[in-house]
Design an enzyme around this catalytic site. Structure first.
Site, PDB file in Angstrom:
ATOM      1  N   TYR A 157       0.848  -1.199   0.000  1.00  4.56           N
ATOM      2  CA  TYR A 157       0.000   0.000   0.000  1.00  4.56           C
ATOM      3  C   TYR A 157       0.884   1.251   0.000  1.00  4.56           C
ATOM      4  O   TYR A 157       0.661   2.189  -0.758  1.00  4.56           O
ATOM      5  CB  TYR A 157      -0.901  -0.046   1.239  1.00  4.56           C
ATOM      6  CG  TYR A 157      -1.859   1.104   1.394  1.00  4.56           C
ATOM      7  CD1 TYR A 157      -3.022   1.178   0.631  1.00  4.56           C
ATOM      8  CD2 TYR A 157      -1.632   2.107   2.339  1.00  4.56           C
ATOM      9  CE1 TYR A 157      -3.927   2.232   0.798  1.00  4.56           C
ATOM     10  CE2 TYR A 157      -2.528   3.158   2.509  1.00  4.56           C
ATOM     11  CZ  TYR A 157      -3.669   3.215   1.742  1.00  4.56           C
ATOM     12  OH  TYR A 157      -4.563   4.252   1.917  1.00  4.56           O
ATOM     13  N   LYS A 161       1.036   4.434  -2.639  1.00  4.97           N
ATOM     14  CA  LYS A 161       0.728   5.812  -2.225  1.00  4.97           C
ATOM     15  C   LYS A 161       1.951   6.729  -2.366  1.00  4.97           C
ATOM     16  O   LYS A 161       1.809   7.918  -2.649  1.00  4.97           O
ATOM     17  CB  LYS A 161       0.185   5.822  -0.798  1.00  4.97           C
ATOM     18  CG  LYS A 161      -1.184   5.124  -0.673  1.00  4.97           C
ATOM     19  CD  LYS A 161      -2.228   5.789  -1.550  1.00  4.97           C
ATOM     20  CE  LYS A 161      -3.608   5.181  -1.371  1.00  4.97           C
ATOM     21  NZ  LYS A 161      -4.630   5.858  -2.195  1.00  4.97           N
ATOM     22  N   ILE A 192      -8.477   7.847   9.056  1.00  5.04           N
ATOM     23  CA  ILE A 192      -9.805   8.427   8.868  1.00  5.04           C
ATOM     24  C   ILE A 192     -10.850   7.325   9.020  1.00  5.04           C
ATOM     25  O   ILE A 192     -10.692   6.228   8.460  1.00  5.04           O
ATOM     26  CB  ILE A 192      -9.929   9.075   7.459  1.00  5.04           C
ATOM     27  CG1 ILE A 192      -8.711   9.977   7.164  1.00  5.04           C
ATOM     28  CG2 ILE A 192     -11.238   9.851   7.343  1.00  5.04           C
ATOM     29  CD1 ILE A 192      -8.448  11.074   8.175  1.00  5.04           C
ATOM     30  N   THR A 194     -13.487   5.483   7.981  1.00  8.19           N
ATOM     31  CA  THR A 194     -14.313   5.165   6.800  1.00  8.19           C
ATOM     32  C   THR A 194     -14.424   3.640   6.713  1.00  8.19           C
ATOM     33  O   THR A 194     -13.687   2.918   7.408  1.00  8.19           O
ATOM     34  CB  THR A 194     -13.662   5.665   5.490  1.00  8.19           C
ATOM     35  OG1 THR A 194     -12.539   4.809   5.192  1.00  8.19           O
ATOM     36  CG2 THR A 194     -13.203   7.111   5.573  1.00  8.19           C
TER      37      THR A 194
HETATM   38  N1  NAD Z   1      -9.626   5.951   5.456  1.00 10.80           N
HETATM   39  C1  NAD Z   1      -8.351   6.213   5.695  1.00 10.80           C
HETATM   40  O1  NAD Z   1      -7.887   6.157   6.843  1.00 10.80           O
HETATM   41  C2  NAD Z   1      -7.440   6.618   4.562  1.00 10.80           C
HETATM   42  C3  NAD Z   1      -6.184   7.126   4.897  1.00 10.80           C
HETATM   43  C4  NAD Z   1      -5.321   7.512   3.877  1.00 10.80           C
HETATM   44  C5  NAD Z   1      -5.708   7.403   2.558  1.00 10.80           C
HETATM   45  N2  NAD Z   1      -6.944   6.890   2.253  1.00 10.80           N
HETATM   46  C6  NAD Z   1      -7.280   6.776   0.827  1.00 10.80           C
HETATM   47  O2  NAD Z   1      -8.485   7.456   0.572  1.00 10.80           O
HETATM   48  C7  NAD Z   1      -9.149   6.863  -0.560  1.00 10.80           C
HETATM   49  C8  NAD Z   1     -10.590   6.583  -0.198  1.00 10.80           C
HETATM   50  O3  NAD Z   1     -10.603   5.627   0.853  1.00 10.80           O
HETATM   51  P1  NAD Z   1     -11.799   5.481   1.901  1.00 10.80           P
HETATM   52  O4  NAD Z   1     -11.196   5.428   3.237  1.00 10.80           O
HETATM   53  O5  NAD Z   1     -12.858   6.451   1.601  1.00 10.80           O
HETATM   54  O6  NAD Z   1     -12.273   3.978   1.538  1.00 10.80           O
HETATM   55  P2  NAD Z   1     -13.682   3.339   1.171  1.00 10.80           P
HETATM   56  O7  NAD Z   1     -13.441   1.883   1.110  1.00 10.80           O
HETATM   57  O8  NAD Z   1     -14.740   3.870   2.091  1.00 10.80           O
HETATM   58  O9  NAD Z   1     -13.975   3.922  -0.279  1.00 10.80           O
HETATM   59  C9  NAD Z   1     -13.227   3.519  -1.398  1.00 10.80           C
HETATM   60  C10 NAD Z   1     -14.147   3.451  -2.599  1.00 10.80           C
HETATM   61  O10 NAD Z   1     -13.364   3.033  -3.716  1.00 10.80           O
HETATM   62  C11 NAD Z   1     -14.150   2.124  -4.468  1.00 10.80           C
HETATM   63  N3  NAD Z   1     -13.323   1.263  -5.307  1.00 10.80           N
HETATM   64  C12 NAD Z   1     -12.583   0.188  -4.934  1.00 10.80           C
HETATM   65  N4  NAD Z   1     -12.028  -0.377  -6.010  1.00 10.80           N
HETATM   66  C13 NAD Z   1     -12.416   0.351  -7.092  1.00 10.80           C
HETATM   67  C14 NAD Z   1     -12.166   0.263  -8.480  1.00 10.80           C
HETATM   68  N5  NAD Z   1     -11.415  -0.725  -9.008  1.00 10.80           N
HETATM   69  N6  NAD Z   1     -12.715   1.192  -9.290  1.00 10.80           N
HETATM   70  C15 NAD Z   1     -13.496   2.183  -8.776  1.00 10.80           C
HETATM   71  N7  NAD Z   1     -13.789   2.306  -7.478  1.00 10.80           N
HETATM   72  C16 NAD Z   1     -13.240   1.398  -6.642  1.00 10.80           C
HETATM   73  C17 NAD Z   1     -14.930   1.341  -3.428  1.00 10.80           C
HETATM   74  O11 NAD Z   1     -16.065   0.694  -3.986  1.00 10.80           O
HETATM   75  C18 NAD Z   1     -15.274   2.423  -2.427  1.00 10.80           C
HETATM   76  O12 NAD Z   1     -16.520   3.010  -2.720  1.00 10.80           O
HETATM   77  C19 NAD Z   1      -8.335   5.617  -0.909  1.00 10.80           C
HETATM   78  O13 NAD Z   1      -7.470   5.911  -1.980  1.00 10.80           O
HETATM   79  C20 NAD Z   1      -7.535   5.355   0.359  1.00 10.80           C
HETATM   80  O14 NAD Z   1      -6.348   4.661   0.100  1.00 10.80           O
HETATM   81  C21 NAD Z   1      -7.821   6.502   3.226  1.00 10.80           C
END
Ligand code: NAD
Length: 269
Positions: A157, A161, A192, A194
C-alpha cells in the site's frame, strides 16, 4: 450566495463511500456538478440521490478505474452531459495488509497496484485532454500518510501511495510546462474513520489473516490530536484544492492527519 466551486464540473472516483462520498457531497453543496464514479452500484446511486435531494447536481457512472476502455467511455459521457471538466479527484483505492511482505501474493500486489496506481495514471491520461479543452482545472490525487512514511504490514500500500505522491508532482510540472492552467496536488489523510478499515482483512484474498482494525482505537494511540479523522475533514482539504482559493498551489502535498506526520506526543493522563 455562490459556492466555492460554483459552475465547475468534478469527477470523483470511488465516490460511493467514505472520503469520496464526503468529497462528492461537499463539492455538490458548494455548487459543482459531480460525476460520482465507483464499482459500487448500490451506494453510488444513493450518494447521487442524496445530493439531488439536497438541491445539488450529480450523476453516477459504474466505473472500474483499472479499465482503460471504461475511462474513455466515462470521460466522453461526462463531457456530453456537462460540457466541461474542471476537477478530477482520483480517490478510489484499497488497502491490503499482510503480517509480512513475504506472505503477500503477487496477485494481491498487482490488484492493489492496479487500483491505487494504474487507476490514477489512467485518470490523468484520460481526463487531462478534457480539462485542457475546458481551459484549465485542478487534479487532486488521494495519497496517504502511508505515502510519506512507512507502515509495517502495509508495504505494498505504501509503495502505491508513495508512487501517487511523486506522480502528482511530475504531472504538476508537465501541466505547468504546457501552461495549460491545470494544477495538480496530492492529499495525505492520516487515520480516517471510513469503511476501508473494515475491508482491509478481507481484501487480502479473503484469507482472514488479519483481525478487523478499529480506526478509532488505533488513532487514539497514534494521533497527536487523539482521535480518528472524519471523511468530511478530508473533503474540506479537497474543496480548497478544487477551488480558485488555491490558484497558486500546485505540486504540493496537503497532509490532513491530526498531527501524525509532525511527530509523537506524550499524552498527559
Ligand atoms: N480511510 C483512511 O484512513 C485513509 C487514509 C489515507 C488514505 N486513504 C485513501 O483514501 C481513498 C478513499 O478511501 P476510503 O477510506 O474512503 O475507503 P472506502 O473503502 O470507504 O472507499 C473507497 C471506494 O473506492 C471504491 N473502489 C474500490 N475499487 C475500485 C475500483 N477498481 N474502481 C473504482 N472504485 C473502486 C470502493 O467501492 C469504495 O466506494 C483511498 O485511496 C484510500 O487509500 C484513506
Amino acid at each position: 450566495m455562490t459556492g466555492q466551486v460554483q459552475g465547475k464540473v468534478a469527477l470523483v472516483t470511488g465516490g460511493a463511500s467514505g472520503i469520496g462520498e464526503a468529497v462528492s457531497e461537499l463539492l455538490a453543496r458548494e455548487g459543482a456538478s459531480v460525476a460520482v464514479t465507483d464499482v459500487d452500484d448500490l451506494r453510488g446511486p444513493e450518494v447521487v440521490a442524496r445530493i439531488r435531494k439536497a438541491g445539488g447536481e450529480a450523476s453516477f457512472w459504474h466505473h472500474d478505474v483499472t479499465s482503460e476502455e471504461r475511462w474513455i467511455e466515462v470521460v466522453a459521457d461526462v463531457m456530453n452531459r456537462y460540457g466541461r471538466l474542471d476537477v478530477l479527484v482520483s480517490n478510489a483505492g484499497i488497502g491490503i495488509s499482510v503480517p509480512s511482505i513475504t506472505e503477500m501474493s503477487l496477485a494481491d500486489w498487482r490488484r492493489q497496484t492496479a487500483i491505487n496506481l494504474d487507476g490514477v495514471f489512467l485518470s490523468v491520461k484520460h481526463c487531462l485532454p478534457a480539462m485542457r479543452k475546458t481551459g484549465g482545472g485542478s487534479v487532486i490525487m488521494m495519497s496517504s500518510l502511508a505515502g510519506l512514511r512507512g507502515a509495517a504490514g502495509l508495504s505494498g500500500y505504501c509503495a502505491t501511495k508513495g508512487g501517487v505522491r511523486l506522480f502528482a508532482k511530475a504531472i504538476a510540472m508537465e501541466c505547468a510546462t504546457f501552461g495549460d492552467g491545470i494544477r495538480v496536488n496530492s492529499v495525505h489523510p492520516g487515520i480516517i474513520d471510513t469503511p476501508i478499515w473494515g475491508k482491509i482483512p478481507t481484501e487480502a484474498g479473503g484469507s482472514g489473516q488479519n483481525a478487523p482494525i478499529d480506526p478509532e482505537e488505533r488513532a487514539k494511540m497514534a494521533t497527536p490530536l487523539g482521535r480518528a479523522g472524519e471523511a468530511a475533514e478530508i473533503a474540506q482539504g479537497v474543496l480548497y484544492l478544487a477551488s480558485d482559493a488555491s490558484r497558486y498551489v500546485t505540486g504540493t502535498e496537503l497532509v490532513i492527519d491530526g498531527g501524525m506526520n509532525a511527530g509523537g506526543v506524550a499524552r498527559r493522563a
